[in-house]
Design an enzyme around this catalytic site. Sequence first.
Site, PDB file in Angstrom:
ATOM      1  N   GLU A   1       8.310   0.658   4.810  1.00  0.00           N
ATOM      2  CA  GLU A   1       8.111  -0.458   5.953  1.00  0.00           C
ATOM      3  C   GLU A   1       7.656  -1.684   5.392  1.00  0.00           C
ATOM      4  OE1 GLU A   1       5.633   0.090  10.213  1.00  0.00           O
ATOM      5  OE2 GLU A   1       4.632   0.343   8.273  1.00  0.00           O
TER       6      GLU A   1
ATOM      7  N   LYS B   1      -0.648  13.010   8.858  1.00  0.00           N
ATOM      8  CA  LYS B   1       0.587  12.362   9.932  1.00  0.00           C
ATOM      9  C   LYS B   1       1.607  13.476  10.069  1.00  0.00           C
ATOM     10  CE  LYS B   1       3.295   8.451  11.019  1.00  0.00           C
ATOM     11  NZ  LYS B   1       3.690   6.950  10.761  1.00  0.00           N
TER      12      LYS B   1
ATOM     13  N   HIS C   1      -7.331  -4.294  15.228  1.00  0.00           N
ATOM     14  CA  HIS C   1      -7.362  -3.157  14.575  1.00  0.00           C
ATOM     15  C   HIS C   1      -8.969  -2.480  14.415  1.00  0.00           C
ATOM     16  CE1 HIS C   1      -7.276   0.040  11.464  1.00  0.00           C
ATOM     17  NE2 HIS C   1      -5.901   0.356  12.022  1.00  0.00           N
TER      18      HIS C   1
ATOM     19  N   ALA D   1      -4.063  -9.267  14.331  1.00  0.00           N
ATOM     20  CA  ALA D   1      -3.740  -7.585  14.178  1.00  0.00           C
ATOM     21  C   ALA D   1      -4.868  -7.031  13.475  1.00  0.00           C
ATOM     22  CB  ALA D   1      -2.540  -7.526  13.158  1.00  0.00           C
TER      23      ALA D   1
ATOM     24  N   ASP E   1       6.795   5.351   6.561  1.00  0.00           N
ATOM     25  CA  ASP E   1       5.907   4.295   6.052  1.00  0.00           C
ATOM     26  C   ASP E   1       4.890   4.938   5.006  1.00  0.00           C
ATOM     27  OD1 ASP E   1       4.426   6.262   7.664  1.00  0.00           O
ATOM     28  OD2 ASP E   1       3.175   4.871   8.870  1.00  0.00           O
TER      29      ASP E   1
ATOM     30  N   LYS F   1       4.259  -6.490  21.736  1.00  0.00           N
ATOM     31  CA  LYS F   1       3.624  -5.098  22.545  1.00  0.00           C
ATOM     32  C   LYS F   1       2.837  -5.570  23.649  1.00  0.00           C
ATOM     33  CE  LYS F   1       3.959  -1.978  18.433  1.00  0.00           C
ATOM     34  NZ  LYS F   1       3.298  -1.062  17.602  1.00  0.00           N
TER      35      LYS F   1
ATOM     36  N   ARG G   1       3.264  -5.775   3.124  1.00  0.00           N
ATOM     37  CA  ARG G   1       3.058  -6.942   4.440  1.00  0.00           C
ATOM     38  C   ARG G   1       3.235  -8.049   3.755  1.00  0.00           C
ATOM     39  NH1 ARG G   1      -1.833  -5.468   6.977  1.00  0.00           N
ATOM     40  NH2 ARG G   1      -0.545  -4.012   8.179  1.00  0.00           N
TER      41      ARG G   1
ATOM     42  N   ARG H   1       0.775  -1.040   0.009  1.00  0.00           N
ATOM     43  CA  ARG H   1       0.066  -0.151   0.057  1.00  0.00           C
ATOM     44  C   ARG H   1       0.802   1.136  -0.033  1.00  0.00           C
ATOM     45  NH1 ARG H   1       1.904   2.798   3.588  1.00  0.00           N
ATOM     46  NH2 ARG H   1       1.599   2.247   5.687  1.00  0.00           N
TER      47      ARG H   1
ATOM     48  N   ARG I   1       0.118  15.787  13.015  1.00  0.00           N
ATOM     49  CA  ARG I   1       0.260  15.213  14.152  1.00  0.00           C
ATOM     50  C   ARG I   1       1.704  15.180  14.539  1.00  0.00           C
ATOM     51  NH1 ARG I   1      -2.553  10.988  11.718  1.00  0.00           N
ATOM     52  NH2 ARG I   1      -0.900   9.633  12.011  1.00  0.00           N
TER      53      ARG I   1
END
Length: 163
Positions: free
Chosen positions: A100, A14, A116, A112, A33, A73, A38, A4, A17
């Site tokens: 990434e 981003k 999410h 995940a 990223d 995590k 993935r 992506r 932020r």
Amino acid sequence: IKARVKTPRSIMDKLTRLGCELSVESARKNLTDIAGIRVICSYIDDIYLIVNLLTAQEDIKVIRTSDYIKNPKPNGYRSLHMIVTIPVFLSERTDHVKVEIQIRTIGMDFWASLEHELSFKPIEEKDKVIAQELKECADVISNIDLRMQKLHNFTIRSKRTYK
């Protein structure tokens, strides 16, 4: 393998932020990223094989590796993340672009994706019971990944024995 590229809106959000300037150069400098890949594997060992293959590439430079498989995590998230630079060949030059790469098993990806979805639903106050249940599910899935890896290793050894 899934890939992506962040949308311009997502890039701007981003940068805002992070308190960064809104420019192409700022995005290239501050974001790792903008492009993402993935890789979803069957077995944990496959993850580390892919890491070794990528790091052996002369044209890929590893900037950072975060191993959330060996060090999950707190919420239970597991995956291996790499920030790398890859060459992008343009007509007049070659640019090295940050990408990434997330590498995980089918089970890790399953967890995940659902975590999410559940975590980003509009909930006024994150429920501790839900967070604990998600963590326990992550631990169960991790255990299944390890069991499947053991079965895979056993079948490989068995095939070698019978040859």
